[in-house]
Design an enzyme around this catalytic site. Structure first.
Site, PDB file in Angstrom:
ATOM      1  CE  LYS A  65     -22.186 -17.667   3.752  1.00 18.49           C
ATOM      2  NZ  LYS A  65     -22.318 -16.809   4.936  1.00 18.49           N
ATOM      3  N   GLY A  94     -10.455  -9.263  -2.917  1.00 22.70           N
ATOM      4  CA  GLY A  94     -10.061 -10.184  -1.841  1.00 22.70           C
ATOM      5  C   GLY A  94      -9.403 -11.455  -2.286  1.00 22.70           C
ATOM      6  N   GLY A 116     -13.716  -4.109  -0.768  1.00 19.92           N
ATOM      7  CA  GLY A 116     -15.111  -3.650  -0.749  1.00 19.92           C
ATOM      8  C   GLY A 116     -15.381  -2.543  -1.752  1.00 19.92           C
ATOM      9  NE  ARG A 154      -4.126  -1.873   1.814  1.00 14.66           N
ATOM     10  CZ  ARG A 154      -4.826  -2.558   2.697  1.00 14.66           C
ATOM     11  NH1 ARG A 154      -4.516  -2.511   3.975  1.00 14.66           N
ATOM     12  NH2 ARG A 154      -5.853  -3.284   2.310  1.00 14.66           N
TER      13      ARG A 154
HETATM   14  P1  AMP Z   1     -15.857 -15.036  -0.620  1.00 14.92           P
HETATM   15  O1  AMP Z   1     -15.306 -14.349   0.599  1.00 14.92           O
HETATM   16  O2  AMP Z   1     -17.331 -15.163  -0.647  1.00 14.92           O
HETATM   17  O3  AMP Z   1     -15.261 -14.515  -1.902  1.00 14.92           O
HETATM   18  O4  AMP Z   1     -15.378 -16.535  -0.487  1.00 14.92           O
HETATM   19  C1  AMP Z   1     -14.042 -16.934  -0.469  1.00 14.92           C
HETATM   20  C2  AMP Z   1     -13.982 -18.257   0.216  1.00 14.92           C
HETATM   21  O5  AMP Z   1     -14.803 -19.190  -0.466  1.00 14.92           O
HETATM   22  C3  AMP Z   1     -12.589 -18.856   0.269  1.00 14.92           C
HETATM   23  O6  AMP Z   1     -12.133 -18.832   1.587  1.00 14.92           O
HETATM   24  C4  AMP Z   1     -12.824 -20.289  -0.234  1.00 14.92           C
HETATM   25  O7  AMP Z   1     -12.166 -21.225   0.575  1.00 14.92           O
HETATM   26  C5  AMP Z   1     -14.318 -20.451  -0.139  1.00 14.92           C
HETATM   27  N1  AMP Z   1     -14.812 -21.505  -1.038  1.00 14.92           N
HETATM   28  C6  AMP Z   1     -14.622 -21.612  -2.355  1.00 14.92           C
HETATM   29  N2  AMP Z   1     -15.173 -22.743  -2.829  1.00 14.92           N
HETATM   30  C7  AMP Z   1     -15.730 -23.379  -1.772  1.00 14.92           C
HETATM   31  C8  AMP Z   1     -16.432 -24.614  -1.612  1.00 14.92           C
HETATM   32  N3  AMP Z   1     -16.677 -25.399  -2.644  1.00 14.92           N
HETATM   33  N4  AMP Z   1     -16.837 -24.933  -0.368  1.00 14.92           N
HETATM   34  C9  AMP Z   1     -16.597 -24.129   0.672  1.00 14.92           C
HETATM   35  N5  AMP Z   1     -15.942 -22.960   0.590  1.00 14.92           N
HETATM   36  C10 AMP Z   1     -15.509 -22.586  -0.624  1.00 14.92           C
END
Ligand code: AMP
Length: 416
Positions: free
Chosen positions: A217, A373, A396, A34
């Site tokens: 999610k 992220g 974000g 940064r």
């Molecule tokens: P996000 O913060 O929503 O972008 O999610 C990132 C996280 O999603 C990472 O820590 C991954 O380990 C998790 N992730 C990706 N694929 C899967 C999966 N099939 N099952 C559980 N977690 C997952």
């Protein structure tokens, strides 16, 4: 006004940067990305013959002085990076004299802005449910204006180069801009690059455009998915959300991650993609594990037929090929979120296939933006940062920009 048009000679510039760098137990910086990111802007101002007042937040001190988050810890590192001595103002709201004494080429770093609750402008010590909350909020907003006015009084012009906080309407990121006219406020180089990168995937699109959304999610990505639906040719939805879609379509997903209250939403996304002629690419097979662990037993199975006691943790071989096919021919690419639990070395293949295809497309002239992220962590883990067009510095802020939201930090300068 743009930073290139402005001549800083003899001027004092107050620059909002994001020096929220990670520190170890001894207060030493563990990653100075940064600080390096802000250097082009800071150096341009000094090279023109201006003086610098640098301001930033660090951590979440919640409006109170806290030595753990003192920017005094980074003075030497900023000095070394700029190649000039850096003075320190131990109270950011009482730095008038130090600022006034600055000569061309001199630099003053202000103490952590968030030691003052006025920076974020949220009332402290009162819950939203409290009947007196609205009044407290009004009072804090007035105090925020005064705080921003004090900061503005130190300088002749204002530069915002902190993309990571551009989605916040804080004193130093947005409110301060009200105290400068349009000719005396501007975005820094890092901000300009971020804005350009977002523009490349939202307006200035070269086709075909493939967006890859992964992560755990659907619910946290829905705003982006909906905004992109009108723009993309190919939409890859991967990672944990694969199983919400598989279940919504009647599949069996074992213990895979799933948002049961989002099944209708998944069907809605599928219908919208069809109606808009978007090629929606969902995982067909997966690498399933018998535990959420790097050492779990694994097998490849259909994403919609995961046995009981197993969970899909990565994209399978057929899926990886489908993802790569949708990426390789693209001319614009956006990637947010991993295709599997990439933190476990045995479940990186899906994300790696995506990264490889993006690198190939980029080498063939595509513009690729990676951000928000974990996909940045992925690219860094694979050592492929130099094989993509742009890696965003804003988590974000980038996600909100891609959702199509106006970022207060940018609007305050551009007047949009
Ligand atoms: P996000 O913060 O929503 O972008 O999610 C990132 C996280 O999603 C990472 O820590 C991954 O380990 C998790 N992730 C990706 N694929 C899967 C999966 N099939 N099952 C559980 N977690 C997952």
């Amino acid at each position: 006004m743009t930073i290139d048009q402005f001549n800083f000679a003899g001027k004092k510039a107050i620059v909002r940067v994001d020096f929220n760098v990670p520190l170890n137990e001894e207060g030493k910086i563990t990653d100075d990305t940064r600080i390096r990111g802000a250097l082009p802007t800071l150096k341009k101002i000094l090279a023109d013959g201006g003086s610098l007042i640098i301001m930033s937040h660090m951590g979440k001190p919640k409006g109170k002085v806290n030595a753990k988050y003192s920017l005094s810890q980074i003075v030497d590192a900023v000095s070394a990076a700029l190649g000039v001595p850096v003075q320190f103002a131990p109270d950011c709201a009482k730095a008038s004299e130090q600022a006034a004494a600055l000569k061309p080429g001199e630099v003053l770093l202000l103490e952590n802005l968030r030691f003052y609750p006025e920076e974020e402008g949220k009332p402290v010590g009162i819950e939203k449910e409290d009947p007196a909350y609205e009044e407290a909020k009004k009072e804090m907003k007035a105090r925020q204006k005064e705080f921003a006015k004090t900061l503005a009084s130190y300088a002749d012009c204002y530069v915002n180069d902190a993309f990571g906080t551009a989605h916040r309407k804080h004193a130093s990121t947005a409110v301060i801009a009200d105290y400068f006219d349009a000719d005396h406020k501007m975005l820094g180089y890092l901000m300009e690059k971020e804005v350009q990168a977002v523009d490349n995937v939202l307006s200035n699109i070269k086709r075909p455009f493939t967006a890859i959304m992964g992560g755990s999610k659907v619910s946290t990505k829905i705003g982006i998915i909906e905004n992109l639906m009108d723009k993309v040719d190919n939409l890859i939805l991967c990672g944990g959300m694969t199983y919400t879609f598989a279940k919504a379509l009647g599949g069996k997903i074992g213990m895979s991650i799933c948002e049961d209250d989002k099944l209708d939403l998944a069907l809605d996304i599928i219908a919208k993609a069809k109606a808009k002629g978007v090629n929606l690419v969902l995982g067909s097979d997966c690498v399933a594990a018998d535990a959420f662990s790097n050492d779990a037993n694994t097998m490849v199975c259909p994403a919609n037929d995961v046995p009981d006691g197993w969970e899909g943790l990565d994209a399978g071989p057929e899926t990886r090929k489908a993802f790569a096919d949708a990426i390789k021919g693209a001319k614009t690419i956006l990637w947010n979120g991993p295709a599997g639990v990439f933190e476990f070395d045995n479940f990186t293949a899906g994300s790696r296939a995506i990264a490889d295809a993006i690198a190939e497309a980029t080498a063939n002239g595509a513009f690729s933006l990676i951000g928000g992220g974990d996909s940045v962590a992925c690219i860094n883990k694979f050592g492929m940062a130099d094989k993509v067009s742009y890696i965003s510095t804003g988590g974000g802020a980038l996600l909100e920009a891609i959702e199509g939201k106006v970022l207060p930090g940018i609007a305050a300068i551009k007047g949009e």
